[in-house]
Design a protein around this motif. Structure first.
Motif, PDB file in Angstrom:
ATOM      1  N   LEU A 100     -27.052  -4.055 -19.103  1.00  0.00           N
ATOM      2  CA  LEU A 100     -26.143  -3.101 -19.738  1.00  0.00           C
ATOM      3  C   LEU A 100     -24.700  -3.600 -19.692  1.00  0.00           C
ATOM      4  O   LEU A 100     -23.972  -3.531 -20.694  1.00  0.00           O
ATOM      5  CB  LEU A 100     -26.260  -1.746 -19.039  1.00  0.00           C
ATOM      6  N   VAL A 101     -24.278  -4.099 -18.537  1.00  0.00           N
ATOM      7  CA  VAL A 101     -22.920  -4.637 -18.413  1.00  0.00           C
ATOM      8  C   VAL A 101     -22.732  -5.816 -19.359  1.00  0.00           C
ATOM      9  O   VAL A 101     -21.680  -5.959 -20.003  1.00  0.00           O
ATOM     10  CB  VAL A 101     -22.626  -5.055 -16.952  1.00  0.00           C
ATOM     11  N   TYR A 102     -23.758  -6.658 -19.480  1.00  0.00           N
ATOM     12  CA  TYR A 102     -23.661  -7.825 -20.370  1.00  0.00           C
ATOM     13  C   TYR A 102     -23.486  -7.386 -21.827  1.00  0.00           C
ATOM     14  O   TYR A 102     -22.657  -7.945 -22.562  1.00  0.00           O
ATOM     15  CB  TYR A 102     -24.916  -8.691 -20.228  1.00  0.00           C
ATOM     16  N   LEU A 103     -24.248  -6.377 -22.244  1.00  0.00           N
ATOM     17  CA  LEU A 103     -24.140  -5.890 -23.625  1.00  0.00           C
ATOM     18  C   LEU A 103     -22.766  -5.291 -23.897  1.00  0.00           C
ATOM     19  O   LEU A 103     -22.173  -5.529 -24.960  1.00  0.00           O
ATOM     20  CB  LEU A 103     -25.234  -4.852 -23.895  1.00  0.00           C
ATOM     21  N   VAL A 104     -22.258  -4.530 -22.942  1.00  0.00           N
ATOM     22  CA  VAL A 104     -20.908  -3.968 -23.094  1.00  0.00           C
ATOM     23  C   VAL A 104     -19.877  -5.089 -23.160  1.00  0.00           C
ATOM     24  O   VAL A 104     -18.922  -5.040 -23.949  1.00  0.00           O
ATOM     25  CB  VAL A 104     -20.594  -2.995 -21.943  1.00  0.00           C
ATOM     26  N   GLY A 105     -20.083  -6.124 -22.341  1.00  0.00           N
ATOM     27  CA  GLY A 105     -19.166  -7.267 -22.349  1.00  0.00           C
ATOM     28  C   GLY A 105     -19.121  -7.962 -23.701  1.00  0.00           C
ATOM     29  O   GLY A 105     -18.060  -8.401 -24.147  1.00  0.00           O
ATOM     30  N   ILE A 106     -20.275  -8.060 -24.353  1.00  0.00           N
ATOM     31  CA  ILE A 106     -20.313  -8.666 -25.686  1.00  0.00           C
ATOM     32  C   ILE A 106     -19.459  -7.863 -26.656  1.00  0.00           C
ATOM     33  O   ILE A 106     -18.635  -8.414 -27.396  1.00  0.00           O
ATOM     34  CB  ILE A 106     -21.763  -8.744 -26.208  1.00  0.00           C
ATOM     35  N   VAL A 107     -19.641  -6.539 -26.647  1.00  0.00           N
ATOM     36  CA  VAL A 107     -18.906  -5.671 -27.575  1.00  0.00           C
ATOM     37  C   VAL A 107     -17.403  -5.749 -27.335  1.00  0.00           C
ATOM     38  O   VAL A 107     -16.613  -5.902 -28.276  1.00  0.00           O
ATOM     39  CB  VAL A 107     -19.401  -4.212 -27.445  1.00  0.00           C
ATOM     40  N   VAL A 108     -16.998  -5.673 -26.070  1.00  0.00           N
ATOM     41  CA  VAL A 108     -15.563  -5.709 -25.747  1.00  0.00           C
ATOM     42  C   VAL A 108     -14.960  -7.050 -26.140  1.00  0.00           C
ATOM     43  O   VAL A 108     -13.871  -7.114 -26.740  1.00  0.00           O
ATOM     44  CB  VAL A 108     -15.341  -5.435 -24.242  1.00  0.00           C
ATOM     45  N   THR A 109     -15.652  -8.136 -25.836  1.00  0.00           N
ATOM     46  CA  THR A 109     -15.128  -9.464 -26.157  1.00  0.00           C
ATOM     47  C   THR A 109     -14.995  -9.653 -27.657  1.00  0.00           C
ATOM     48  O   THR A 109     -13.961 -10.125 -28.158  1.00  0.00           O
ATOM     49  CB  THR A 109     -16.039 -10.562 -25.582  1.00  0.00           C
ATOM     50  N   ILE A 143     -20.461 -11.487 -14.894  1.00  0.00           N
ATOM     51  CA  ILE A 143     -20.706 -11.261 -16.327  1.00  0.00           C
ATOM     52  C   ILE A 143     -19.390 -11.210 -17.081  1.00  0.00           C
ATOM     53  O   ILE A 143     -19.243 -11.810 -18.154  1.00  0.00           O
ATOM     54  CB  ILE A 143     -21.483  -9.943 -16.530  1.00  0.00           C
ATOM     55  N   CYS A 144     -18.415 -10.482 -16.517  1.00  0.00           N
ATOM     56  CA  CYS A 144     -17.124 -10.321 -17.190  1.00  0.00           C
ATOM     57  C   CYS A 144     -16.445 -11.669 -17.419  1.00  0.00           C
ATOM     58  O   CYS A 144     -15.785 -11.880 -18.444  1.00  0.00           O
ATOM     59  CB  CYS A 144     -16.213  -9.411 -16.375  1.00  0.00           C
ATOM     60  N   ALA A 145     -16.592 -12.578 -16.447  1.00  0.00           N
ATOM     61  CA  ALA A 145     -15.964 -13.895 -16.572  1.00  0.00           C
ATOM     62  C   ALA A 145     -16.669 -14.742 -17.622  1.00  0.00           C
ATOM     63  O   ALA A 145     -16.025 -15.361 -18.481  1.00  0.00           O
ATOM     64  CB  ALA A 145     -15.967 -14.606 -15.220  1.00  0.00           C
ATOM     65  N   ASN A 149     -15.851 -15.726 -22.353  1.00  0.00           N
ATOM     66  CA  ASN A 149     -15.701 -16.982 -23.091  1.00  0.00           C
ATOM     67  C   ASN A 149     -16.898 -17.254 -24.004  1.00  0.00           C
ATOM     68  O   ASN A 149     -16.742 -17.794 -25.096  1.00  0.00           O
ATOM     69  CB  ASN A 149     -15.523 -18.143 -22.111  1.00  0.00           C
ATOM     70  N   ALA A 150     -18.092 -16.857 -23.570  1.00  0.00           N
ATOM     71  CA  ALA A 150     -19.300 -17.167 -24.350  1.00  0.00           C
ATOM     72  C   ALA A 150     -19.333 -16.445 -25.692  1.00  0.00           C
ATOM     73  O   ALA A 150     -19.890 -16.966 -26.669  1.00  0.00           O
ATOM     74  CB  ALA A 150     -20.547 -16.807 -23.536  1.00  0.00           C
ATOM     75  N   ALA A 151     -18.744 -15.255 -25.764  1.00  0.00           N
ATOM     76  CA  ALA A 151     -18.764 -14.480 -27.014  1.00  0.00           C
ATOM     77  C   ALA A 151     -17.428 -14.517 -27.741  1.00  0.00           C
ATOM     78  O   ALA A 151     -17.199 -13.731 -28.662  1.00  0.00           O
ATOM     79  CB  ALA A 151     -19.140 -13.032 -26.705  1.00  0.00           C
ATOM     80  N   VAL A 190     -26.829 -15.898 -25.871  1.00  0.00           N
ATOM     81  CA  VAL A 190     -28.194 -15.823 -25.332  1.00  0.00           C
ATOM     82  C   VAL A 190     -28.394 -16.818 -24.188  1.00  0.00           C
ATOM     83  O   VAL A 190     -28.938 -16.479 -23.127  1.00  0.00           O
ATOM     84  CB  VAL A 190     -29.229 -16.061 -26.451  1.00  0.00           C
ATOM     85  N   VAL A 191     -27.962 -18.055 -24.387  1.00  0.00           N
ATOM     86  CA  VAL A 191     -28.154 -19.088 -23.368  1.00  0.00           C
ATOM     87  C   VAL A 191     -27.333 -18.763 -22.122  1.00  0.00           C
ATOM     88  O   VAL A 191     -27.806 -18.939 -20.982  1.00  0.00           O
ATOM     89  CB  VAL A 191     -27.792 -20.481 -23.914  1.00  0.00           C
ATOM     90  N   THR A 192     -26.110 -18.285 -22.308  1.00  0.00           N
ATOM     91  CA  THR A 192     -25.275 -17.911 -21.165  1.00  0.00           C
ATOM     92  C   THR A 192     -25.933 -16.792 -20.365  1.00  0.00           C
ATOM     93  O   THR A 192     -25.948 -16.825 -19.122  1.00  0.00           O
ATOM     94  CB  THR A 192     -23.871 -17.472 -21.627  1.00  0.00           C
ATOM     95  N   PHE A 193     -26.496 -15.817 -21.069  1.00  0.00           N
ATOM     96  CA  PHE A 193     -27.193 -14.732 -20.364  1.00  0.00           C
ATOM     97  C   PHE A 193     -28.366 -15.279 -19.549  1.00  0.00           C
ATOM     98  O   PHE A 193     -28.531 -14.932 -18.374  1.00  0.00           O
ATOM     99  CB  PHE A 193     -27.705 -13.684 -21.349  1.00  0.00           C
ATOM    100  N   GLY A 194     -29.185 -16.110 -20.182  1.00  0.00           N
ATOM    101  CA  GLY A 194     -30.353 -16.647 -19.493  1.00  0.00           C
ATOM    102  C   GLY A 194     -29.979 -17.434 -18.248  1.00  0.00           C
ATOM    103  O   GLY A 194     -30.584 -17.252 -17.174  1.00  0.00           O
TER     104      GLY A 194
END
Length: 418
Positions: A100-109, A143-145, A149-151, A190-194
């Motif tokens: 969930l935090v990762y998905l929110v991070g994508i949206v914010v970034t 995740i935030c860090a 950069n990944a997104a 995707v790769v960063t998440f994995g």
């Protein structure tokens, strides 16, 4: 010793100071010290200093606006409210909270920039971890860090470095940007998440998340701060599509929202201003001055000539080499000055979109290797210090090696092959 050698030596020591932080002095001290040394040794003149500082104008305004919005949201309790919602939806699962935090991070970034992820999302995640009574908050904070950069090349507004790379040139239209970077961005995310999940799997397996977390009441001022953030995101997307500079718009949005919230709550602006990490501004300014001095040594011309030679031999090879080299360099000198130099070299070499795209991916994603690779990660560190948390440079480097290089290589391949 020649002037050029002295300039390079001072630039190298400045980069080392920013990365290592001797005596635990802030990064900005070393950046400004390097700029002052260059001026004191007459390696750069007053006009060159002014030129270097002014090149960062759009970035300064962008950062001020975002930091004001973030501090308002933090002070008015918006982060605590978001944290309670996130924790509730995790339903007691550390893995679900991580996703969930990762998905929110994508949206914010994507819609507010990677710096916003550092200064807006990180405090929210800290609050969520406290509310959920997690044993170790670091997996969620990492995740935030990394997603910052990944997104950060999904949209032009997703990273201030994108503004720097095209400084003096024309930002690609939004449709062309998306056709170039959408697939590499998906691969990067995707790769960063994995890789990140794999490195944190044991900590997540051993952790637990509280299920019943009381949700605080959202005040009118917190709602206003939230709407200010949402409207800022909309304005930036529209401005990006219309080729309008983003810095002033972000600054105005942050300032107007601050005035309205403070007027509603009848608070003094002093406390809000105290919470803003103003030191990032002299840090950025100092780095721009150092880059201006390096440019006087013929660095841009040398790099553009080498890039043109590589491109003439093989476009694919040039994109790969440039991408990997620039990514590593970003971690040595920070991606903002590296992006300025790389962007100037790309424009001077007149290379193809794929080579230019590889350089941009390197500037945006490459900094995931070290804690000082990007301004977003430095801001993230600042937030962690304020929360009483710490991560060592070596610890982050070990994680970054495992996470950044697979994401970078696969993103570059998706760029040049498809």
């Amino acid at each position: 010793m020649t002037e050029h050698a002295i300039t390079w030596s001072i630039a190298g020591l400045t980069a080392m100071g920013v990365v290592v932080r001797p005596f635990r002095w802030p990064e900005a001290v070393w950046a400004m010290f390097g700029a002052l040394l260059l001026f004191a040794f007459r390696l750069i003149g007053p006009q060159d200093v002014i030129t270097g500082v002014l090149k960062g104008s759009d970035v300064y305004l962008f950062l001020i606006g975002m930091m004001l919005l973030s501090e308002l949201a933090r002070r008015e309790g918006l982060f605590d409210w978001i944290a309670a919602i996130a924790t509730t939806h995790s339903r007691g699962s550390s893995r679900r909270l991580f996703v969930l935090v990762y998905l929110v991070g994508i949206v914010v970034t994507v819609f507010l920039s990677n710096d916003a992820t550092a200064v807006v999302l990180t405090p929210a995640v800290c609050a969520a971890c406290r509310a959920a009574r997690v044993r170790d908050p670091m997996p969620y904070l990492l995740i935030c860090a990394f997603i910052a950069n990944a997104a950060s090349f999904v949209l032009p507004i997703s990273n201030p470095a994108n503004l720097v790379i095209f400084a003096g040139g024309e930002m690609p239209p939004l449709a062309r940007w998306l056709s170039t970077f959408m697939l590499p961005s998906i691969v990067s995310i995707v790769v960063t998440f994995g890789c990140l999940y794999w490195t944190q799997r044991q900590a997540l397996a051993e952790d637990s998340v509280a299920e019943n977390v009381p949700r605080p009441t959202l005040s009118a001022s917190a709602r206003l701060a939230g709407w200010g953030i949402v409207l800022t995101a909309v304005i930036l997307i529209v401005a990006s599509a219309m080729h309008i500079d983003l810095g002033m718009l972000t600054f105005l949005a942050g300032t107007i929202t601050t005035v309205l919230v403070l007027a509603l709550t009848r608070q003094s602006p002093i406390e809000t201003f105290k919470g803003v990490s103003w030191s990032v501004l002299p840090l950025v300014a100092g780095l721009f001055v150092v880059v201006e001095a390096l440019d006087r040594t013929g660095l841009t011309t040398m790099l553009s000539d080498q890039l043109a030679l590589l491109a003439a031999a093989s476009e694919t090879q040039a994109a790969g080499i440039a991408g990997v080299v620039v990514a590593v360099v970003c971690n040595l000198v920070n991606n903002l000055p590296a992006g300025l130099v790389a962007g100037s070299a790309v424009q001077a070499a007149h290379v193809s979109d794929k080579i230019a795209g590889a350089v941009l991916i390197a500037v945006d994603l490459g900094p995931n290797l070290s804690v000082t690779g990007s301004l977003a990660t430095i801001l993230w560190l600042t937030v962690l210090r304020r929360e009483g948390l710490h991560i060592g440079a070596w610890q982050f480097l070990k994680l970054g090696t495992v996470i950044m290089f697979p994401a970078l290589i696969l993103s570059l391949l998706s760029l040049v092959l498809f």
